[in-house]
Design a protein around this motif. Structure first.
Motif, PDB file in Angstrom:
ATOM      1  N   ARG A 152       0.847  -1.184   0.000  1.00 29.76           N
ATOM      2  CA  ARG A 152       0.000   0.000   0.000  1.00 29.76           C
ATOM      3  C   ARG A 152       0.890   1.244   0.000  1.00 29.76           C
ATOM      4  O   ARG A 152       1.766   1.392   0.856  1.00 29.76           O
ATOM      5  CB  ARG A 152      -0.904   0.007   1.232  1.00 29.76           C
ATOM      6  N   PRO A 153       0.675   2.145  -0.962  1.00 29.81           N
ATOM      7  CA  PRO A 153       1.485   3.369  -0.968  1.00 29.81           C
ATOM      8  C   PRO A 153       1.166   4.235   0.250  1.00 29.81           C
ATOM      9  O   PRO A 153       0.080   4.131   0.833  1.00 29.81           O
ATOM     10  CB  PRO A 153       1.087   4.067  -2.265  1.00 29.81           C
ATOM     11  N   ASP A 154       2.105   5.079   0.634  1.00 27.56           N
ATOM     12  CA  ASP A 154       1.906   5.938   1.801  1.00 27.56           C
ATOM     13  C   ASP A 154       0.935   7.079   1.524  1.00 27.56           C
ATOM     14  O   ASP A 154       0.434   7.699   2.450  1.00 27.56           O
ATOM     15  CB  ASP A 154       3.232   6.464   2.347  1.00 27.56           C
ATOM     16  N   VAL A 155       0.656   7.347   0.249  1.00 31.20           N
ATOM     17  CA  VAL A 155      -0.313   8.381  -0.111  1.00 31.20           C
ATOM     18  C   VAL A 155      -1.407   7.736  -0.957  1.00 31.20           C
ATOM     19  O   VAL A 155      -1.130   7.184  -2.025  1.00 31.20           O
ATOM     20  CB  VAL A 155       0.331   9.547  -0.892  1.00 31.20           C
ATOM     21  N   VAL A 156      -2.619   7.785  -0.454  1.00 29.35           N
ATOM     22  CA  VAL A 156      -3.814   7.371  -1.192  1.00 29.35           C
ATOM     23  C   VAL A 156      -4.789   8.524  -1.044  1.00 29.35           C
ATOM     24  O   VAL A 156      -5.114   8.932   0.070  1.00 29.35           O
ATOM     25  CB  VAL A 156      -4.419   6.065  -0.637  1.00 29.35           C
ATOM     26  N   ALA A 157      -5.222   9.080  -2.173  1.00 25.70           N
ATOM     27  CA  ALA A 157      -6.080  10.259  -2.126  1.00 25.70           C
ATOM     28  C   ALA A 157      -7.144  10.183  -3.221  1.00 25.70           C
ATOM     29  O   ALA A 157      -6.956   9.498  -4.230  1.00 25.70           O
ATOM     30  CB  ALA A 157      -5.238  11.524  -2.305  1.00 25.70           C
ATOM     31  N   ALA A 158      -8.225  10.896  -3.017  1.00 20.03           N
ATOM     32  CA  ALA A 158      -9.327  10.883  -3.976  1.00 20.03           C
ATOM     33  C   ALA A 158      -8.995  11.619  -5.268  1.00 20.03           C
ATOM     34  O   ALA A 158      -9.564  11.318  -6.311  1.00 20.03           O
ATOM     35  CB  ALA A 158     -10.581  11.488  -3.335  1.00 20.03           C
TER      36      ALA A 158
END
Length: 166
Positions: A152-158
């Motif tokens: 899982r990447p450290d940045v997940v954003a809409a």
């Protein structure tokens, strides 16, 4: 777009049409493929790219598409000025998510893959970049999900604005 891009794009369109019980005429297929060159950016993209650029990030693209098609897409979407360079897998002759593609960008920029962050709405692209040692940000647009067996990447954003804020 180069002929191999058109061939792959046409095949993908035929697969999608077939999955929905439809067939495409040659004219319909060509219209869709040409339309891809003039697609607008998602509304959040210019502001997100501006935030990243203003924060001092170097911005480049890496694509499986031919350089001429990408240049036209970026120009038509009004995004060309945000990017320092555009990279294509044509240079290494391996499609993403092959580690060679990400490593070649690092070499060209004079950095390590650990210095790079792939920002994408494609799970396979994020996964490939992370497997090559890059950081990643996943843009979770509607209908897009992460690969459940990958890191899982450290940045997940809409959207890109939210990712840039992180």
């Amino acid at each position: 777009m180069c002929s191999s891009d058109l061939r792959v794009g046409a095949a993908a369109l035929d697969m999608t049409a077939d999955a929905h019980g439809r067939t495409l005429s040659a004219d319909d297929r060509n219209r869709v493929l040409q339309g891809m060159l003039t697609l607008p950016a998602h509304p959040d993209v210019p502001a997100g790219l501006r935030r990243l650029k203003d924060a001092g990030f170097r911005l480049v693209t890496l694509t499986n598409s031919a350089p001429a098609g990408v240049a036209q897409q970026l120009k038509n979407a009004g995004l060309s000025d945000f990017f320092e360079r555009t990279f294509s897998v044509d240079a290494v002759r391996h499609f993403k998510p092959s580690p060679d593609t990400y490593q070649s960008v690092a070499r060209e920029l004079g950095v390590t893959t650990a210095d790079l962050r792939m920002v994408a709405a494609h799970a396979w692209d994020v996964h490939g970049a992370m497997q090559a040692g890059c950081a990643a940000a996943f843009i979770a647009r509607p209908g897009k999900t992460l690969f459940p067996l990958g890191p899982r990447p450290d940045v997940v954003a809409a959207d890109l604005r939210a990712a840039a804020d992180r």
